[in-house]
Design a protein around this motif. Structure first.
Motif, PDB file in Angstrom:
ATOM      1  N   VAL A  37       0.850  -1.198   0.000  1.00  0.00           N
ATOM      2  CA  VAL A  37       0.000   0.000   0.000  1.00  0.00           C
ATOM      3  C   VAL A  37       0.886   1.248   0.000  1.00  0.00           C
ATOM      4  O   VAL A  37       0.624   2.208  -0.726  1.00  0.00           O
ATOM      5  CB  VAL A  37      -0.973  -0.005   1.213  1.00  0.00           C
ATOM      6  N   GLN A  38       1.970   1.188   0.779  1.00  0.00           N
ATOM      7  CA  GLN A  38       2.915   2.318   0.804  1.00  0.00           C
ATOM      8  C   GLN A  38       3.443   2.620  -0.593  1.00  0.00           C
ATOM      9  O   GLN A  38       3.499   3.765  -1.013  1.00  0.00           O
ATOM     10  CB  GLN A  38       4.123   1.973   1.691  1.00  0.00           C
ATOM     11  N   LYS A  39       3.827   1.563  -1.302  1.00  0.00           N
ATOM     12  CA  LYS A  39       4.434   1.741  -2.631  1.00  0.00           C
ATOM     13  C   LYS A  39       3.453   2.360  -3.612  1.00  0.00           C
ATOM     14  O   LYS A  39       3.801   3.245  -4.375  1.00  0.00           O
ATOM     15  CB  LYS A  39       4.903   0.393  -3.176  1.00  0.00           C
ATOM     16  N   ARG A  40       2.209   1.869  -3.593  1.00  0.00           N
ATOM     17  CA  ARG A  40       1.262   2.410  -4.576  1.00  0.00           C
ATOM     18  C   ARG A  40       0.889   3.845  -4.214  1.00  0.00           C
ATOM     19  O   ARG A  40       0.691   4.676  -5.102  1.00  0.00           O
ATOM     20  CB  ARG A  40       0.039   1.496  -4.742  1.00  0.00           C
ATOM     21  N   MET A  41       0.829   4.139  -2.921  1.00  0.00           N
ATOM     22  CA  MET A  41       0.547   5.527  -2.518  1.00  0.00           C
ATOM     23  C   MET A  41       1.704   6.453  -2.901  1.00  0.00           C
ATOM     24  O   MET A  41       1.488   7.586  -3.322  1.00  0.00           O
ATOM     25  CB  MET A  41       0.307   5.610  -1.012  1.00  0.00           C
ATOM     26  N   ALA A  42       2.929   5.940  -2.751  1.00  0.00           N
ATOM     27  CA  ALA A  42       4.104   6.756  -3.108  1.00  0.00           C
ATOM     28  C   ALA A  42       4.085   7.090  -4.600  1.00  0.00           C
ATOM     29  O   ALA A  42       4.393   8.211  -5.000  1.00  0.00           O
ATOM     30  CB  ALA A  42       5.385   6.023  -2.728  1.00  0.00           C
ATOM     31  N   GLY A  43       3.697   6.120  -5.421  1.00  0.00           N
ATOM     32  CA  GLY A  43       3.601   6.357  -6.861  1.00  0.00           C
ATOM     33  C   GLY A  43       2.575   7.440  -7.165  1.00  0.00           C
ATOM     34  O   GLY A  43       2.811   8.346  -7.971  1.00  0.00           O
ATOM     35  N   MET A  44       1.445   7.373  -6.481  1.00  0.00           N
ATOM     36  CA  MET A  44       0.381   8.374  -6.675  1.00  0.00           C
ATOM     37  C   MET A  44       0.858   9.749  -6.225  1.00  0.00           C
ATOM     38  O   MET A  44       0.612  10.759  -6.885  1.00  0.00           O
ATOM     39  CB  MET A  44      -0.863   7.978  -5.875  1.00  0.00           C
ATOM     40  N   LYS A  45       1.540   9.781  -5.082  1.00  0.00           N
ATOM     41  CA  LYS A  45       2.015  11.078  -4.559  1.00  0.00           C
ATOM     42  C   LYS A  45       3.040  11.701  -5.496  1.00  0.00           C
ATOM     43  O   LYS A  45       3.075  12.915  -5.654  1.00  0.00           O
ATOM     44  CB  LYS A  45       2.624  10.890  -3.164  1.00  0.00           C
ATOM     45  N   ASP A  46       3.855  10.850  -6.103  1.00  0.00           N
ATOM     46  CA  ASP A  46       4.844  11.356  -7.055  1.00  0.00           C
ATOM     47  C   ASP A  46       4.122  12.015  -8.229  1.00  0.00           C
ATOM     48  O   ASP A  46       4.486  13.116  -8.655  1.00  0.00           O
ATOM     49  CB  ASP A  46       5.737  10.193  -7.532  1.00  0.00           C
ATOM     50  N   MET A  47       3.085  11.360  -8.735  1.00  0.00           N
ATOM     51  CA  MET A  47       2.344  11.953  -9.860  1.00  0.00           C
ATOM     52  C   MET A  47       1.685  13.262  -9.442  1.00  0.00           C
ATOM     53  O   MET A  47       1.646  14.220 -10.216  1.00  0.00           O
ATOM     54  CB  MET A  47       1.278  10.976 -10.372  1.00  0.00           C
ATOM     55  N   ALA A  48       1.174  13.299  -8.212  1.00  0.00           N
ATOM     56  CA  ALA A  48       0.535  14.535  -7.735  1.00  0.00           C
ATOM     57  C   ALA A  48       1.566  15.666  -7.657  1.00  0.00           C
ATOM     58  O   ALA A  48       1.267  16.820  -7.989  1.00  0.00           O
ATOM     59  CB  ALA A  48      -0.117  14.303  -6.372  1.00  0.00           C
ATOM     60  N   ALA A  49       2.799  15.319  -7.257  1.00  0.00           N
ATOM     61  CA  ALA A  49       3.859  16.337  -7.185  1.00  0.00           C
ATOM     62  C   ALA A  49       4.183  16.874  -8.580  1.00  0.00           C
ATOM     63  O   ALA A  49       4.402  18.082  -8.756  1.00  0.00           O
ATOM     64  CB  ALA A  49       5.107  15.737  -6.534  1.00  0.00           C
ATOM     65  N   GLN A  50       4.186  15.985  -9.561  1.00  0.00           N
ATOM     66  CA  GLN A  50       4.456  16.430 -10.944  1.00  0.00           C
ATOM     67  C   GLN A  50       3.331  17.328 -11.446  1.00  0.00           C
ATOM     68  O   GLN A  50       3.573  18.329 -12.120  1.00  0.00           O
ATOM     69  CB  GLN A  50       4.615  15.228 -11.897  1.00  0.00           C
ATOM     70  N   MET A  51       2.103  16.949 -11.110  1.00  0.00           N
ATOM     71  CA  MET A  51       0.951  17.766 -11.521  1.00  0.00           C
ATOM     72  C   MET A  51       1.035  19.150 -10.880  1.00  0.00           C
ATOM     73  O   MET A  51       0.666  20.153 -11.490  1.00  0.00           O
ATOM     74  CB  MET A  51      -0.361  17.078 -11.123  1.00  0.00           C
ATOM     75  N   LYS A  52       1.521  19.188  -9.656  1.00  0.00           N
ATOM     76  CA  LYS A  52       1.662  20.452  -8.947  1.00  0.00           C
ATOM     77  C   LYS A  52       2.704  21.336  -9.662  1.00  0.00           C
ATOM     78  O   LYS A  52       2.480  22.530  -9.862  1.00  0.00           O
ATOM     79  CB  LYS A  52       2.108  20.160  -7.504  1.00  0.00           C
ATOM     80  N   THR A  53       3.811  20.729 -10.053  1.00  0.00           N
ATOM     81  CA  THR A  53       4.850  21.449 -10.805  1.00  0.00           C
ATOM     82  C   THR A  53       4.271  22.023 -12.101  1.00  0.00           C
ATOM     83  O   THR A  53       4.458  23.197 -12.418  1.00  0.00           O
ATOM     84  CB  THR A  53       6.012  20.476 -11.153  1.00  0.00           C
ATOM     85  N   LEU A  54       3.553  21.166 -12.831  1.00  0.00           N
ATOM     86  CA  LEU A  54       2.983  21.592 -14.108  1.00  0.00           C
ATOM     87  C   LEU A  54       1.930  22.682 -13.910  1.00  0.00           C
ATOM     88  O   LEU A  54       1.897  23.665 -14.646  1.00  0.00           O
ATOM     89  CB  LEU A  54       2.356  20.392 -14.837  1.00  0.00           C
ATOM     90  N   GLY A  55       1.097  22.500 -12.898  1.00  0.00           N
ATOM     91  CA  GLY A  55       0.035  23.467 -12.621  1.00  0.00           C
ATOM     92  C   GLY A  55       0.598  24.825 -12.233  1.00  0.00           C
ATOM     93  O   GLY A  55       0.107  25.857 -12.689  1.00  0.00           O
ATOM     94  N   ALA A  56       1.634  24.814 -11.413  1.00  0.00           N
ATOM     95  CA  ALA A  56       2.238  26.078 -10.968  1.00  0.00           C
ATOM     96  C   ALA A  56       2.838  26.827 -12.156  1.00  0.00           C
ATOM     97  O   ALA A  56       2.679  28.040 -12.284  1.00  0.00           O
ATOM     98  CB  ALA A  56       3.301  25.801  -9.902  1.00  0.00           C
ATOM     99  N   MET A  57       3.480  26.095 -13.050  1.00  0.00           N
ATOM    100  CA  MET A  57       4.053  26.737 -14.252  1.00  0.00           C
ATOM    101  C   MET A  57       2.964  27.271 -15.151  1.00  0.00           C
ATOM    102  O   MET A  57       3.071  28.364 -15.690  1.00  0.00           O
ATOM    103  CB  MET A  57       4.861  25.707 -15.054  1.00  0.00           C
ATOM    104  N   SER A  58       1.932  26.485 -15.296  1.00  0.00           N
ATOM    105  CA  SER A  58       0.869  26.886 -16.209  1.00  0.00           C
ATOM    106  C   SER A  58       0.129  28.127 -15.699  1.00  0.00           C
ATOM    107  O   SER A  58      -0.331  28.952 -16.479  1.00  0.00           O
ATOM    108  CB  SER A  58      -0.071  25.699 -16.436  1.00  0.00           C
TER     109      SER A  58
END
Ligand code: HEC
Length: 143
Positions: free
Chosen positions: A27-48
Protein backbone atom coordinates in the motif's frame (compact mmCIF):
# COMPACT_ATOMS: atom_id res chain seq x y z
CA UNK A 1 -8.21 24.51 -15.65
CA UNK A 2 -8.01 26.03 -12.20
CA UNK A 3 -9.87 23.24 -10.47
CA UNK A 4 -7.48 20.58 -11.75
CA UNK A 5 -4.59 22.41 -10.22
CA UNK A 6 -6.48 22.80 -6.97
CA UNK A 7 -7.36 19.11 -7.10
CA UNK A 8 -3.71 18.13 -7.56
CA UNK A 9 -2.64 20.41 -4.73
CA UNK A 10 -5.37 19.15 -2.43
CA UNK A 11 -4.51 15.54 -3.16
CA UNK A 12 -0.81 16.09 -2.54
CA UNK A 13 -1.48 17.92 0.72
CA UNK A 14 -4.02 15.59 2.24
CA UNK A 15 -2.06 12.49 1.27
CA UNK A 16 1.01 13.68 3.14
CA UNK A 17 -0.97 14.32 6.30
CA UNK A 18 -3.47 11.48 6.30
CA UNK A 19 -1.39 8.52 5.20
CA UNK A 20 1.89 8.88 7.01
CA UNK A 21 1.47 5.75 9.13
CA UNK A 22 0.50 3.14 6.58
CA UNK A 23 2.14 -0.17 7.50
CA UNK A 24 1.55 -2.42 4.52
CA UNK A 25 4.54 -2.05 2.14
CA UNK A 26 2.43 -2.72 -0.96
CA UNK A 27 0.00 0.00 0.00
CA UNK A 28 2.92 2.32 0.80
CA UNK A 29 4.43 1.74 -2.63
CA UNK A 30 1.26 2.41 -4.58
CA UNK A 31 0.55 5.53 -2.52
CA UNK A 32 4.10 6.76 -3.11
CA UNK A 33 3.60 6.36 -6.86
CA UNK A 34 0.38 8.37 -6.67
CA UNK A 35 2.01 11.08 -4.56
CA UNK A 36 4.84 11.36 -7.05
CA UNK A 37 2.34 11.95 -9.86
CA UNK A 38 0.54 14.54 -7.74
CA UNK A 39 3.86 16.34 -7.18
CA UNK A 40 4.46 16.43 -10.94
CA UNK A 41 0.95 17.77 -11.52
CA UNK A 42 1.66 20.45 -8.95
CA UNK A 43 4.85 21.45 -10.81
CA UNK A 44 2.98 21.59 -14.11
CA UNK A 45 0.03 23.47 -12.62
CA UNK A 46 2.24 26.08 -10.97
CA UNK A 47 4.05 26.74 -14.25
CA UNK A 48 0.87 26.89 -16.21
CA UNK A 49 -0.59 29.45 -13.81
CA UNK A 50 2.60 31.51 -13.78
CA UNK A 51 3.23 30.75 -10.11
CA UNK A 52 6.62 29.42 -11.07
CA UNK A 53 8.79 30.25 -14.07
CA UNK A 54 8.08 28.23 -17.19
CA UNK A 55 10.83 25.74 -17.87
CA UNK A 56 10.24 23.49 -20.88
CA UNK A 57 12.71 20.81 -19.84
CA UNK A 58 11.29 20.65 -16.29
CA UNK A 59 7.76 20.45 -17.71
CA UNK A 60 8.67 17.64 -20.07
CA UNK A 61 10.54 15.85 -17.28
CA UNK A 62 7.42 16.04 -15.10
CA UNK A 63 5.35 14.58 -17.94
CA UNK A 64 7.88 11.77 -18.34
CA UNK A 65 7.64 10.92 -14.63
CA UNK A 66 3.84 10.79 -14.84
CA UNK A 67 4.12 8.50 -17.84
CA UNK A 68 6.55 6.19 -16.01
CA UNK A 69 4.50 6.14 -12.82
CA UNK A 70 1.28 5.48 -14.73
CA UNK A 71 2.92 2.51 -16.43
CA UNK A 72 3.66 1.07 -12.98
CA UNK A 73 0.08 1.31 -11.70
CA UNK A 74 -1.13 -2.14 -12.87
CA UNK A 75 1.80 -3.92 -11.20
CA UNK A 76 1.55 -1.82 -8.04
CA UNK A 77 -2.10 -2.77 -7.67
CA UNK A 78 -1.75 -6.41 -8.62
CA UNK A 79 -1.72 -7.62 -5.02
CA UNK A 80 -4.94 -6.99 -3.16
CA UNK A 81 -3.15 -5.34 -0.25
CA UNK A 82 -5.19 -3.42 2.28
CA UNK A 83 -4.63 -0.96 5.06
CA UNK A 84 -7.09 0.91 7.28
CA UNK A 85 -5.95 4.12 5.61
CA UNK A 86 -6.21 2.86 2.06
CA UNK A 87 -8.79 4.44 -0.21
CA UNK A 88 -8.51 1.70 -2.80
CA UNK A 89 -11.91 0.17 -3.57
CA UNK A 90 -12.34 -3.64 -3.90
CA UNK A 91 -13.64 -3.00 -7.42
CA UNK A 92 -9.98 -2.59 -8.49
CA UNK A 93 -9.56 -6.36 -8.20
CA UNK A 94 -13.09 -7.28 -9.29
CA UNK A 95 -12.70 -5.33 -12.53
CA UNK A 96 -8.97 -5.22 -13.00
CA UNK A 97 -9.20 -4.77 -16.79
CA UNK A 98 -11.11 -1.50 -16.52
CA UNK A 99 -8.75 -0.32 -13.82
CA UNK A 100 -5.74 -1.20 -15.97
CA UNK A 101 -7.30 0.61 -18.93
CA UNK A 102 -7.50 3.81 -16.90
CA UNK A 103 -3.81 3.46 -16.08
CA UNK A 104 -2.96 2.79 -19.71
CA UNK A 105 -4.88 5.85 -20.87
CA UNK A 106 -3.00 8.07 -18.42
CA UNK A 107 0.30 6.49 -19.46
CA UNK A 108 -0.43 7.06 -23.15
CA UNK A 109 -1.60 10.65 -22.64
CA UNK A 110 1.51 11.54 -20.61
CA UNK A 111 3.82 9.70 -22.98
CA UNK A 112 2.35 11.48 -26.00
CA UNK A 113 2.75 14.87 -24.32
CA UNK A 114 6.31 14.21 -23.13
CA UNK A 115 8.80 16.22 -25.17
CA UNK A 116 6.11 18.26 -26.94
CA UNK A 117 5.68 21.16 -24.52
CA UNK A 118 7.61 24.17 -25.77
CA UNK A 119 5.75 27.05 -24.22
CA UNK A 120 3.66 27.94 -21.24
CA UNK A 121 0.46 28.32 -23.26
CA UNK A 122 0.54 24.58 -24.05
CA UNK A 123 0.58 23.53 -20.43
CA UNK A 124 -3.01 24.34 -19.54
CA UNK A 125 -4.40 21.83 -21.99
CA UNK A 126 -1.90 19.18 -20.90
CA UNK A 127 -2.71 19.61 -17.22
CA UNK A 128 -6.41 19.48 -17.96
CA UNK A 129 -6.10 16.33 -20.03
CA UNK A 130 -4.01 14.53 -17.44
CA UNK A 131 -6.17 15.75 -14.56
CA UNK A 132 -9.18 14.26 -16.29
CA UNK A 133 -7.39 10.90 -16.59
CA UNK A 134 -6.53 10.95 -12.85
CA UNK A 135 -10.05 11.86 -11.91
CA UNK A 136 -11.82 9.33 -14.11
CA UNK A 137 -9.99 6.49 -12.37
CA UNK A 138 -10.42 7.98 -8.89
CA UNK A 139 -14.16 8.39 -9.46
CA UNK A 140 -14.59 4.66 -9.96
CA UNK A 141 -11.78 3.06 -7.99
CA UNK A 142 -10.88 5.36 -5.12
CA UNK A 143 -12.93 6.09 -2.01
C1 HEC B 1 -5.82 3.56 -12.71
C2 HEC B 1 -6.42 4.35 -11.67
C3 HEC B 1 -5.76 5.61 -11.18
C4 HEC B 1 -5.19 6.61 -11.93
C5 HEC B 1 -5.10 6.72 -13.44
C6 HEC B 1 -4.72 7.59 -10.99
N1 HEC B 1 -4.97 7.18 -9.71
FE1 HEC B 1 -4.44 8.17 -8.00
N2 HEC B 1 -5.23 6.65 -6.89
C7 HEC B 1 -5.85 5.54 -7.36
C8 HEC B 1 -6.25 4.69 -6.27
C9 HEC B 1 -6.97 3.35 -6.37
C10 HEC B 1 -5.85 5.35 -5.09
C11 HEC B 1 -6.01 4.85 -3.64
C12 HEC B 1 -4.77 4.06 -3.22
C13 HEC B 1 -4.83 3.61 -1.78
O1 HEC B 1 -5.28 4.40 -0.92
O2 HEC B 1 -4.42 2.47 -1.48
C14 HEC B 1 -5.21 6.58 -5.50
C15 HEC B 1 -4.67 7.51 -4.64
C16 HEC B 1 -4.11 8.71 -5.02
C17 HEC B 1 -3.56 9.68 -4.11
C18 HEC B 1 -3.51 9.54 -2.58
C19 HEC B 1 -2.21 8.84 -2.22
C20 HEC B 1 -2.08 8.55 -0.75
O3 HEC B 1 -1.01 8.78 -0.17
O4 HEC B 1 -3.06 8.08 -0.15
C21 HEC B 1 -3.08 10.74 -4.85
C22 HEC B 1 -2.41 11.99 -4.35
C23 HEC B 1 -3.34 10.40 -6.24
N3 HEC B 1 -3.96 9.17 -6.31
C24 HEC B 1 -2.99 11.21 -7.30
C25 HEC B 1 -3.18 10.87 -8.65
C26 HEC B 1 -2.81 11.73 -9.75
C27 HEC B 1 -2.23 13.13 -9.63
C28 HEC B 1 -3.12 11.03 -10.89
C29 HEC B 1 -2.95 11.47 -12.31
C30 HEC B 1 -1.70 12.08 -12.73
C31 HEC B 1 -3.67 9.75 -10.47
N4 HEC B 1 -3.69 9.69 -9.12
C32 HEC B 1 -4.09 8.76 -11.35
C33 HEC B 1 -6.07 5.24 -8.69
C34 HEC B 1 -5.62 5.98 -9.79
Amino acid sequence: MKRYVILALAMAGSAAIAHSDVKDPNVQKRMAGMKDMAAQMKTLGAMSKGKSAFDASAANAALAVISTQAARIPALFEIKADDPQSEALPRIWADHDTFTNHARRLNEAAETLTGTVQQKSELGRAVKQLGRACRSCHETFKD
